[in-house]
Design a protein around this motif. Structure first.
Motif, PDB file in Angstrom:
ATOM      1  N   GLY A  93       0.739  -1.246   0.169  1.00 15.24           N
ATOM      2  CA  GLY A  93      -0.038  -0.015  -0.039  1.00 15.24           C
ATOM      3  C   GLY A  93       0.892   1.297   0.000  1.00 15.24           C
ATOM      4  O   GLY A  93       2.100   1.307   0.441  1.00 15.24           O
ATOM      5  N   THR A  95       0.376   5.771   0.381  1.00 10.97           N
ATOM      6  CA  THR A  95      -0.209   7.036   0.595  1.00 10.97           C
ATOM      7  C   THR A  95       0.627   8.244   0.072  1.00 10.97           C
ATOM      8  O   THR A  95       1.773   8.262   0.261  1.00 10.97           O
ATOM      9  N   ASN A 112      -4.419   7.075  -2.240  1.00 16.90           N
ATOM     10  CA  ASN A 112      -3.894   5.792  -1.752  1.00 16.90           C
ATOM     11  C   ASN A 112      -4.058   4.850  -2.978  1.00 16.90           C
ATOM     12  O   ASN A 112      -4.897   4.891  -3.772  1.00 16.90           O
TER      13      ASN A 112
END
Length: 173
Positions: A93, A95, A112
């Motif tokens: 992931g 951001t 994101n």
């Protein structure tokens, strides 16, 4: 008005949505990146702050009543425009945040998605788009850079297209 145009372009550049985007116009989105990181990807895990934007050609973006073009684009940005950071997680992931650390930023942005680094190409999946950029780490893997052609509108309304080098620095733990 011109400052807000530059801010939008900064966000686009920082988020990489401006560079190498593709959307095949089908109803299905690309799959998120998954799986364990390999040894070449682990140095990217952590927070990376936007620290430099240098153009090959001089540009004057500051509305300060002076003719003072510079190749240092980053220095011509406001504190809020400079406040851009990626956080890459070990679960793939990521951001991207702009305007969350600098004081009194009104145009905060948070994006994101997922990421993968393969042979020096940083790939992203976010909001049904795939993006990729060629990055280069410094020797100790505390900075990465990438180059792209970028179109500026200077304070006099002239459009200048120039190769720009973006630099992100890893935040120490």
């Amino acid at each position: 008005m011109k400052k807000s145009i530059v801010l939008v372009k900064t966000i686009m550049a920082a988020s990489l949505l401006f560079f190498g985007c593709s959307n095949d116009n089908s109803s299905s989105c690309p799959d998120d990146f998954t799986g364990a990181l390999d040894a070449t990807e682990t140095p990217l895990v952590g927070e990376w702050s936007f620290v430099s934007m240098v153009s090959e050609d001089e540009v004057d973006l500051t509305n300060d009543s002076m003719d003072n073009p510079s190749t240092d684009i980053y220095d011509q940005f406001s504190e809020c425009q400079q406040d851009v950071a990626y956080t890459f997680e070990d679960d793939r992931g990521y951001t991207l945040k702009q305007g969350y650390v600098a004081t009194n930023c009104t145009n905060k942005v948070a994006l994101n998605g997922t990421w993968k680094l393969t042979a020096g190409v940083l790939n992203f999946v976010a909001d049904c788009y795939t993006n990729s950029i060629d990055i280069e780490f410094n020797e100790d893997k505390t900075e990465f850079t990438f180059e792209k052609m970028y179109k500026f509108v200077d304070v006099d309304g002239h459009t200048i297209t120039s190769k720009v080098t973006f630099t992100y620095e890893k935040t120490p733990n």
